[in-house]
Design a protein around this motif. Structure first.
Motif, mmCIF file in Angstrom:
data_model
loop_
_atom_site.group_PDB
_atom_site.id
_atom_site.type_symbol
_atom_site.label_atom_id
_atom_site.label_comp_id
_atom_site.label_asym_id
_atom_site.label_seq_id
_atom_site.Cartn_x
_atom_site.Cartn_y
_atom_site.Cartn_z
ATOM 1 N N VAL A 42 4.131 1.884 2.508
ATOM 2 C CA VAL A 42 5.267 2.756 2.212
ATOM 3 C C VAL A 42 4.772 4.148 1.829
ATOM 4 O O VAL A 42 3.710 4.294 1.211
ATOM 5 C CB VAL A 42 6.136 2.150 1.081
ATOM 6 N N THR A 43 5.522 5.162 2.239
ATOM 7 C CA THR A 43 5.225 6.521 1.779
ATOM 8 C C THR A 43 5.752 6.695 0.356
ATOM 9 O O THR A 43 6.814 6.179 0.008
ATOM 10 C CB THR A 43 5.884 7.570 2.688
ATOM 11 N N LYS A 44 5.017 7.423 -0.444
ATOM 12 C CA LYS A 44 5.466 7.675 -1.812
ATOM 13 C C LYS A 44 6.680 8.599 -1.803
ATOM 14 O O LYS A 44 6.823 9.463 -0.918
ATOM 15 C CB LYS A 44 4.342 8.284 -2.644
ATOM 16 N N ALA A 58 8.953 4.766 5.973
ATOM 17 C CA ALA A 58 8.865 6.188 5.624
ATOM 18 C C ALA A 58 10.129 6.530 4.846
ATOM 19 O O ALA A 58 11.187 6.722 5.438
ATOM 20 C CB ALA A 58 8.738 7.039 6.880
ATOM 21 N N GLN A 59 10.040 6.586 3.519
ATOM 22 C CA GLN A 59 11.231 6.746 2.691
ATOM 23 C C GLN A 59 11.121 7.977 1.799
ATOM 24 O O GLN A 59 10.060 8.285 1.260
ATOM 25 C CB GLN A 59 11.459 5.493 1.835
ATOM 26 N N ASN A 60 12.234 8.713 1.700
ATOM 27 C CA ASN A 60 12.284 9.924 0.875
ATOM 28 C C ASN A 60 11.097 10.826 1.178
ATOM 29 O O ASN A 60 10.349 11.225 0.285
ATOM 30 C CB ASN A 60 12.307 9.563 -0.615
ATOM 31 N N LEU A 77 0.852 -1.187 0.000
ATOM 32 C CA LEU A 77 0.000 0.000 0.000
ATOM 33 C C LEU A 77 0.885 1.233 0.000
ATOM 34 O O LEU A 77 1.745 1.379 0.879
ATOM 35 C CB LEU A 77 -0.910 0.011 1.233
ATOM 36 N N SER A 78 0.704 2.134 -0.986
ATOM 37 C CA SER A 78 1.489 3.367 -1.098
ATOM 38 C C SER A 78 0.648 4.544 -0.648
ATOM 39 O O SER A 78 -0.524 4.671 -1.041
ATOM 40 C CB SER A 78 1.952 3.575 -2.542
ATOM 41 N N VAL A 79 1.240 5.419 0.161
ATOM 42 C CA VAL A 79 0.496 6.492 0.814
ATOM 43 C C VAL A 79 0.953 7.845 0.284
ATOM 44 O O VAL A 79 2.146 8.151 0.256
ATOM 45 C CB VAL A 79 0.670 6.422 2.341
#
Length: 396
Positions: free
Chosen positions: A89-91, A123-125, A48-50
């Motif tokens: 994951v964060t977009k 939480a990436q980039n 799931l991308s947020v």
């Protein structure tokens, strides 16, 4: 900001139906929405991308559960020097995201062994991300605690202003909470971190300005781990990847069983401060393996050594292996062994201290365990009118 209930997009929440597609539809409805999950168990089988501005909100820990189902297939993202497969994951380049009030459970039947394994929430980039009352559990580790594959509960990488507060993490194949490479200006507050396969929680390379306040962090010895660390680990790397400006304050950090230290800064750290923590361990309470600018002040260090246990370095309150300007001040050492605490009963003049450690050891309280009898030892004594220090550390 609109509120979107995932049930309106077809999610069922019965723990049987695959809700992945329905949740993805809700998340793709646009930025700056609240994606609401009612009580129930939502089975997911893909990443799931947020988006930026999203509030990802459940009904409470244990009430709203997201569970990784059998037959899952997770996307891979680049993570340090290889890939990791996140469940959530964060977009890239997203910001202003809130995760709140739910439990994320992995799949204990199947380990993912490629790259860095599996991430619960990554939480990436990203920047300005909050985790409030979020629990992760069983991320890439089986229910008989067999790991041999990496699994991260909640971890940041290449991120700024990440905050974990009132969160819970247990049973991850690597660690429950982490600040990974190049995370800055971030905090872990009022949270519980239990057993991880390698360590309970960790700060990694090139992280700067990290505060760890009022948490309870417990690591249970896991002999099956390929490379076991302490309960809380600081793992920088010299040559520009030091972990710098770290504050640990008012935490309970405990290593139950095993032979590792509770707080382990075993590679390069700059300006590490540990203040007013309660630290319990069989072996070392604190190990400073390599660091500059360390301050250990007003900590309570308690030995809970098990009889007959073979320790890595010894039963030592604070073990400064390399840290030429370390300062130890007003700490309390309770129950550490005299035999393994080799220099603690020696009287060493401050001006005769040739091992390069700071002389600011005044006002410490030292308790020693001699044949089961705990007694206090004076930390500062006068010898022929000269103030001398009872050394509460050992250097190898």
């Amino acid at each position: 900001m609109a509120t979107i209930n995932v049930m309106d997009y077809g999610a069922v929440g019965d723990g049987i139906t695959d809700d992945t597609t329905a949740i993805r539809r809700a998340l793709s409805a646009g930025n700056y929405n609240t994606i609401e999950f009612p009580a129930g168990t939502f089975l997911i089988k893909g990443t799931l991308s947020v988006n930026s501005g999203t509030t990802f909100k459940g009904a409470g820990i244990g009430l709203t559960k997201l569970k990784l189902g059998d037959g899952y297939s997770l996307d891979e993202i680049y993570f340090r020097d290889t890939n990791i497969s996140p469940i959530i994951v964060t977009k890239t380049l997203s910001q202003e995201i809130l995760f709140q009030d739910f439990t994320l459970t992995g799949n204990t039947k199947k380990l993912l062994r490629t790259g860095w394994g599996m991430g619960g929430i990554i939480a990436q980039n990203t920047a300005h991300v909050r985790f409030e009352r979020v629990r992760t559990e069983w991320i890439n580790i089986t229910d008989d605690l067999v790991g041999y594959a990496y699994g991260f509960g909640i971890t940041s990488i290449d991120a700024d202003d990440i905050v974990y507060s009132f969160c819970e993490g247990e049973y991850a194949g690597y660690q429950n909470f982490g600040f990974f490479d190049r995370t800055t200006n971030s905090k872990m507050l009022d949270s519980f971190s239990g057993m991880g396969h390698r360590t309970s929680s960790q700060i990694h390379r090139s992280c700067d300005n990290i505060e760890v306040l009022r948490n309870r962090i417990i690591q249970t010895a896991n002999p099956g781990s390929l490379e076991p660390h302490g309960a809380f680990t600081i793992h920088g790397r010299s040559g520009g990847e030091e972990a710098s400006n770290i504050l640990l304050e008012d935490n309970v950090i405990e290593m139950t069983g095993g032979y590792k230290s509770a707080l382990q800064a075993f590679q390069a750290s700059l300006n590490l401060t540990a203040r007013r923590n309660t630290i319990k361990s069989n072996g070392e309470g604190i190990r400073l393996g390599s660091g500059k600018g360390a301050l250990f002040e007003n900590n309570t260090l308690i030995s809970q050594k098990e009889a007959g246990l073979e320790l890595e370095y010894g039963n030592i309150g604070i073990n400064v292996i390399e840290g030429s300007d370390a300062v130890l001040k007003s700490n309390s050492y309770q129950g550490f062994d005299t035999n393994n605490f080799a220099d603690s009963t020696s009287i060493i003049s401050a001006k005769e201290d040739t091992q390069g450690l700071s002389n600011d050891l005044y006002f410490c309280k030292i308790y020693q365990n001699i044949n089961g009898q705990i007694s206090e030892v004076k930390s500062v004594v006068n010898v022929d009118g000269e103030k001398r220090i009872v050394r509460p550390i050992i250097k190898y």
